[in-house]
Each structure stands twice: as C-alpha cells, then as structure tokens.
Scaffold this motif. Sequence first.
Motif, PDB file in Angstrom:
ATOM      1  N   ALA A  28      23.688  46.538  43.038  1.00 35.94           N
ATOM      2  CA  ALA A  28      23.112  46.335  44.653  1.00 35.94           C
ATOM      3  C   ALA A  28      21.895  45.426  44.212  1.00 35.94           C
ATOM      4  CB  ALA A  28      22.565  47.553  44.842  1.00 35.94           C
ATOM      5  N   ALA A  29      21.030  45.694  43.361  1.00 33.18           N
ATOM      6  CA  ALA A  29      19.779  44.765  43.234  1.00 33.18           C
ATOM      7  C   ALA A  29      20.179  43.374  42.869  1.00 33.18           C
ATOM      8  CB  ALA A  29      19.057  45.297  41.858  1.00 33.18           C
ATOM      9  N   TYR A  30      21.250  42.978  42.206  1.00 36.46           N
ATOM     10  CA  TYR A  30      21.787  41.699  41.780  1.00 36.46           C
ATOM     11  C   TYR A  30      22.376  41.358  43.300  1.00 36.46           C
ATOM     12  CZ  TYR A  30      24.570  37.724  40.387  1.00 36.46           C
ATOM     13  OH  TYR A  30      25.060  36.461  40.592  1.00 36.46           O
ATOM     14  N   PHE A  31      23.153  41.912  44.086  1.00 34.64           N
ATOM     15  CA  PHE A  31      23.826  41.789  45.335  1.00 34.64           C
ATOM     16  C   PHE A  31      22.599  41.369  46.390  1.00 34.64           C
ATOM     17  CE2 PHE A  31      25.199  42.948  49.430  1.00 34.64           C
ATOM     18  CZ  PHE A  31      26.422  42.358  49.867  1.00 34.64           C
ATOM     19  N   GLY A  32      21.473  42.085  46.289  1.00 33.74           N
ATOM     20  CA  GLY A  32      20.504  41.869  47.293  1.00 33.74           C
ATOM     21  C   GLY A  32      19.495  40.731  46.914  1.00 33.74           C
ATOM     22  N   SER A  33      19.348  40.279  45.620  1.00 27.02           N
ATOM     23  CA  SER A  33      18.606  39.327  45.244  1.00 27.02           C
ATOM     24  C   SER A  33      19.121  37.859  45.353  1.00 27.02           C
ATOM     25  CB  SER A  33      17.902  39.712  43.808  1.00 27.02           C
ATOM     26  OG  SER A  33      19.044  39.459  42.829  1.00 27.02           O
ATOM     27  N   THR A  34      20.590  37.992  45.216  1.00 29.14           N
ATOM     28  CA  THR A  34      21.210  36.437  45.286  1.00 29.14           C
ATOM     29  C   THR A  34      21.734  36.316  46.530  1.00 29.14           C
ATOM     30  OG1 THR A  34      23.311  37.756  44.282  1.00 29.14           O
ATOM     31  CG2 THR A  34      21.772  36.731  42.626  1.00 29.14           C
ATOM     32  N   ARG A  35      22.081  37.393  47.198  1.00 30.69           N
ATOM     33  CA  ARG A  35      22.898  37.115  48.461  1.00 30.69           C
ATOM     34  C   ARG A  35      24.245  36.720  48.244  1.00 30.69           C
ATOM     35  NH1 ARG A  35      19.546  38.035  52.596  1.00 30.69           N
ATOM     36  NH2 ARG A  35      17.186  37.526  52.202  1.00 30.69           N
ATOM     37  N   ALA A  36      25.141  37.241  47.371  1.00 33.56           N
ATOM     38  CA  ALA A  36      26.203  37.015  47.016  1.00 33.56           C
ATOM     39  C   ALA A  36      27.120  37.170  48.102  1.00 33.56           C
ATOM     40  CB  ALA A  36      26.808  37.665  45.789  1.00 33.56           C
ATOM     41  N   ALA A  37      28.114  36.270  48.392  1.00 36.01           N
ATOM     42  CA  ALA A  37      28.877  36.785  49.485  1.00 36.01           C
ATOM     43  C   ALA A  37      30.071  37.565  49.224  1.00 36.01           C
ATOM     44  CB  ALA A  37      29.575  35.454  50.087  1.00 36.01           C
ATOM     45  N   TRP A  38      29.946  38.968  49.181  1.00 33.76           N
ATOM     46  CA  TRP A  38      30.502  39.876  48.503  1.00 33.76           C
ATOM     47  C   TRP A  38      30.786  41.051  49.774  1.00 33.76           C
ATOM     48  CZ3 TRP A  38      29.321  41.716  42.895  1.00 33.76           C
ATOM     49  CH2 TRP A  38      29.493  40.722  41.886  1.00 33.76           C
ATOM     50  N   ASP A  39      31.982  41.510  49.987  1.00 39.72           N
ATOM     51  CA  ASP A  39      32.185  42.724  50.584  1.00 39.72           C
ATOM     52  C   ASP A  39      32.615  43.802  49.516  1.00 39.72           C
ATOM     53  OD1 ASP A  39      31.775  41.916  53.179  1.00 39.72           O
ATOM     54  OD2 ASP A  39      34.013  41.609  53.617  1.00 39.72           O
ATOM     55  N   LEU A  40      31.823  44.939  49.507  1.00 37.06           N
ATOM     56  CA  LEU A  40      31.732  45.945  48.447  1.00 37.06           C
ATOM     57  C   LEU A  40      32.567  46.985  49.178  1.00 37.06           C
ATOM     58  CD1 LEU A  40      28.344  45.940  46.851  1.00 37.06           C
ATOM     59  CD2 LEU A  40      30.205  44.932  45.988  1.00 37.06           C
ATOM     60  N   PHE A  41      33.755  47.442  48.120  1.00 32.04           N
ATOM     61  CA  PHE A  41      34.479  48.584  48.373  1.00 32.04           C
ATOM     62  C   PHE A  41      34.066  49.857  47.475  1.00 32.04           C
ATOM     63  CE2 PHE A  41      36.678  44.996  50.599  1.00 32.04           C
ATOM     64  CZ  PHE A  41      37.052  45.500  51.498  1.00 32.04           C
ATOM     65  N   LEU A  42      33.763  50.851  47.962  1.00 34.46           N
ATOM     66  CA  LEU A  42      33.591  52.143  47.354  1.00 34.46           C
ATOM     67  C   LEU A  42      34.104  53.324  48.141  1.00 34.46           C
ATOM     68  CD1 LEU A  42      30.713  50.467  47.456  1.00 34.46           C
ATOM     69  CD2 LEU A  42      29.716  52.110  45.683  1.00 34.46           C
ATOM     70  N   GLU A  43      34.610  54.169  47.152  1.00 34.67           N
ATOM     71  CA  GLU A  43      34.791  55.542  47.750  1.00 34.67           C
ATOM     72  C   GLU A  43      33.805  56.048  48.796  1.00 34.67           C
ATOM     73  OE1 GLU A  43      37.934  56.956  48.027  1.00 34.67           O
ATOM     74  OE2 GLU A  43      38.832  56.052  46.487  1.00 34.67           O
ATOM     75  N   GLU A  44      33.923  56.619  49.734  1.00 29.57           N
ATOM     76  CA  GLU A  44      32.908  56.952  50.724  1.00 29.57           C
ATOM     77  C   GLU A  44      31.987  58.218  50.339  1.00 29.57           C
ATOM     78  OE1 GLU A  44      32.582  58.650  55.504  1.00 29.57           O
ATOM     79  OE2 GLU A  44      34.660  58.638  54.268  1.00 29.57           O
ATOM     80  N   ASP A  45      32.684  59.059  49.227  1.00 25.87           N
ATOM     81  CA  ASP A  45      31.769  59.895  48.760  1.00 25.87           C
ATOM     82  C   ASP A  45      31.401  59.559  47.319  1.00 25.87           C
ATOM     83  OD1 ASP A  45      34.042  60.350  47.396  1.00 25.87           O
ATOM     84  OD2 ASP A  45      34.182  62.426  47.756  1.00 25.87           O
ATOM     85  N   PHE A  46      31.335  58.376  46.876  1.00 25.95           N
ATOM     86  CA  PHE A  46      31.150  57.508  45.598  1.00 25.95           C
ATOM     87  C   PHE A  46      31.847  58.318  44.499  1.00 25.95           C
ATOM     88  CE2 PHE A  46      27.412  56.835  48.511  1.00 25.95           C
ATOM     89  CZ  PHE A  46      27.246  55.510  48.329  1.00 25.95           C
ATOM     90  N   HIS A 239      18.181  54.688  29.828  1.00 22.77           N
ATOM     91  CA  HIS A 239      19.090  53.711  29.750  1.00 22.77           C
ATOM     92  C   HIS A 239      18.787  52.304  30.293  1.00 22.77           C
ATOM     93  CE1 HIS A 239      22.766  55.324  28.352  1.00 22.77           C
ATOM     94  NE2 HIS A 239      22.579  56.280  29.317  1.00 22.77           N
ATOM     95  N   GLY A 240      19.197  51.119  29.756  1.00 20.51           N
ATOM     96  CA  GLY A 240      19.221  50.050  30.589  1.00 20.51           C
ATOM     97  C   GLY A 240      20.170  49.818  31.654  1.00 20.51           C
ATOM     98  N   ALA A 241      20.507  50.814  32.318  1.00 15.51           N
ATOM     99  CA  ALA A 241      21.652  51.021  33.083  1.00 15.51           C
ATOM    100  C   ALA A 241      21.621  49.885  34.342  1.00 15.51           C
ATOM    101  CB  ALA A 241      21.967  52.361  33.590  1.00 15.51           C
ATOM    102  N   GLN A 242      20.494  49.819  34.714  1.00 16.48           N
ATOM    103  CA  GLN A 242      20.539  48.864  35.946  1.00 16.48           C
ATOM    104  C   GLN A 242      20.683  47.461  35.498  1.00 16.48           C
ATOM    105  OE1 GLN A 242      17.693  49.228  39.115  1.00 16.48           O
ATOM    106  NE2 GLN A 242      17.518  51.382  39.070  1.00 16.48           N
ATOM    107  N   GLU A 243      20.220  47.129  34.363  1.00 17.32           N
ATOM    108  CA  GLU A 243      20.239  45.674  33.633  1.00 17.32           C
ATOM    109  C   GLU A 243      21.857  45.580  33.479  1.00 17.32           C
ATOM    110  OE1 GLU A 243      19.856  42.248  32.535  1.00 17.32           O
ATOM    111  OE2 GLU A 243      18.447  43.270  33.718  1.00 17.32           O
ATOM    112  N   VAL A 244      22.519  46.644  32.962  1.00 13.62           N
ATOM    113  CA  VAL A 244      24.130  46.743  32.726  1.00 13.62           C
ATOM    114  C   VAL A 244      24.550  46.243  34.105  1.00 13.62           C
ATOM    115  CG1 VAL A 244      25.944  48.137  32.205  1.00 13.62           C
ATOM    116  CG2 VAL A 244      23.995  48.265  30.998  1.00 13.62           C
ATOM    117  N   GLY A 245      24.287  47.113  35.290  1.00 14.30           N
ATOM    118  CA  GLY A 245      24.866  46.361  36.367  1.00 14.30           C
ATOM    119  C   GLY A 245      24.717  45.119  36.934  1.00 14.30           C
ATOM    120  N   ARG A 246      23.460  44.603  36.624  1.00 15.00           N
ATOM    121  CA  ARG A 246      23.092  43.251  37.053  1.00 15.00           C
ATOM    122  C   ARG A 246      23.734  42.201  36.305  1.00 15.00           C
ATOM    123  NH1 ARG A 246      17.769  45.491  38.138  1.00 15.00           N
ATOM    124  NH2 ARG A 246      17.310  45.522  36.047  1.00 15.00           N
TER     125      ARG A 246
END
Length: 399
Positions: A28-46, A239-246
């Motif tokens: 989400a942080a990458y998506f927000g900072s780069t304004r990547a043109a993505w539509d994200l699909f997740l299960e409603e309850d995650f 964890h460096g988990a957020q960095e993993v996500g980015r």
Amino acid sequence: MKTPKVHRIALLFNANKMFDHEVTAGIAAYFGSTRAAWDLFLEEDFRLRLSGIEHWQGDGIIANFDDPAVAAALSRTSVPVVAVGGSYADPAKYPAGVPYVATDNFKLVELARQHLIDVGLQRFAMFSVPATGENRWAQERENAFRSLMRGDQLDAGIFRGCGTSVRSWDEAVQGQIEWLRGVPKPVGIIAVSDARARQLLQACIIAGIEVPEQVAIIGIDNDPLVRRLTRIPLSSVIHGAQEVGRAAAHLMEQMLHGVRPPHTPIVVPPAGVDVHASSLYQLIKHPNVMRARHFIRQYACQGIKTEQVAEHVGVSRSTVDADFRHELGCSVHDVILSFKLNAAKAGLESGDCSIADVALGSGLTSIHNMHRVFKRELGCTPRAYRDRVLRERGQVAPA
C-alpha cells in the motif's frame, strides 16, 4: 494526454497474520507513493482463498509462498507472479522461475540471540511450533538457531510443544511448564513468533518462574496486539516486512513494463529489536528482589503499592525496601514508578491513544499526575514527549 493502462493486481495474503498484514501495508505504501495505475483485488475480509485463482484474468499476482498450497495453485496461472515469504538456507527450496522477496530468517534469529547475549545471558533455547508444510518458516528459524549454537559449540535446545486449541490448551501449557522447569537457568529463550512467546510468558507466570531473571523471552514479529495480551511487556524482533511489500510491488511494476525480474531472491533484513521487560535480564542475587520484580512487572500499571509487593514476597515493607536498596540501589516505589513511566512512554510512542487513556493505562491515573511525573523525570510534558517521538519518525501527532 494518453491515459496510462490500469493493471489489475491480486494480493493473496492472510492479513489476519502480522507478517502478511505488514507486507500488505508495504504494498500500500508503494502504491500510494508512486501512484501506480493498479486496481487491487483482495478478499473482502482479507482472508486467503485460492479456489479458482488459476483462472483469474488479471495482470499480476503478489502472494505469500510460505503456504505450499499457494505455490501449488499459482503454478497453474499464466499471469506474472511475485512471491514473498521466508528465506531459505537451501536455494533449491525457492520456487523455480518465480521472483521472490524474502524476510531473512537467519538474521531474525541472529538478532534475537545477540540481544540476549548483550543483556548478559550465556544459555539459550528456542520455543518453536510443530513441523508442518505451512510452518516451513519456523523450521528455517530452528535451523538458523542450530547453526548459531553450533558455531559457539553449544547445544541447541529446541522445544516445539503442541498446537493449541480449546481442547489442547491445558495440555499445551502443562507441556511448556514441564519443559521450562527442566531447562538450566538463567536462560534466554527465542520464540519463533510473538504468539509462541506470549504462550511461554503465560506459562512462566502460571508456574511462578521469574521473567526475565530466570527465563528471558524474546519473540519475532513485533505484533502490537500480542504485546497488549501479555502481563509483562514482550520484546520482539521487528521484521522488515513493509520493505518486503514495497520491494515486491516494485518488482511487479517492473514486470508489467517488460523488465525481466532478478534470478536470485531479494532478502530483506530485520529492522531491529523492540526491547521490553521480558528480555531485560539483570543478575539478581536476592530471592526477595527477584520475586518482587516479577510481581511488579505484572501489576505495576494496576496501581500496586510497596505494601502489596511486600505481602506478595512474604516480608515486611521495610525488609523488602532494604533488600531493594542493597541489590538495586533504589526503593520498591522507584521500581514501580519506572515501570509505569516506561508503559506511559510506550503508549505515547504508539500514537494510537489519547494522553488521558495512556495515563490511565499506565497506572499514572490522570493527566495531571502524568504531567507532574514526566516533568520531574524527563523534563518535558507528555504531549511534548509524544510530539517529539512522532516527529522523529515522520509521523503526525494526533490532535
């Protein structure tokens, strides 16, 4: 102006798990900072559901491959995939032909062990989970622990216990207590997750084993919810988990634009250790002081006084105060206040609670009393302390 193509990206994570939640936050942080043109699909309850995912007609998938079922399901898909998960000592265990971003299991355990060494411990053990296909990350952490202990020519005591459920809870706790009683002490124990660390901490309290004077405990995950469910604040490796996500999101964006992914996994190191009372071992010789500190750790924020500490230990107030002054150079009241102050600082640093709620939760009872203690002990007001810490992190303090 040409409108950029919008890519449809699926995220396959169980965000009820701390690691998955943090990886998703990094995406989400990458998506927000780069304004990547993505539509994200997740299960409603995650939650993670795989049924039919191989037929999904999107542009890319980012998924946690620690679960073998995920890897198997995505082996049949034709869209670009980026995998995340734990690191492996054996390169052959990484999925073939899939770009992979890993949290460094060896470094997580190494950092936990180094912290226990730094506080003065010389004996170490690990509390793990039963070996299953879904727990490969835990087995890698066990292997890292064995390797580190072998390097120092020490035995690697590892206890897996059993899985916990309503039916097996009493059996699990009893097994943990029996293991704890048989371990030479003092000992530092690395739990493979915060959930396991919390269980072990609770078993110590039930068995009357002092934490951290006899058993110092550190977990891995730095899960804030788990920490709130423990009587004694829990230390944990971050964890460096957020960095993993980015990093995973950046890989996906590159692949969408035709860039070939790296052939070797990207391994992200841990971010540090969040140190709290559960691992802060200090050599204590007097048994009265050891028992008293263990009691204070559990109940300082509930407003206990020196008289209640003395009653728990079974001596007079003057005796327990004299023991504290001889062993620690301070009074019982000073130690209680120190725990309250540390709890208040942690509450303010989280930025999640109002100052009034932090005062109540830390046992300082009111904003006025908390203000007085902070000015006397730290030279600043609670609000100034919170604002400074959050400003240093680049966060905005709540109103």
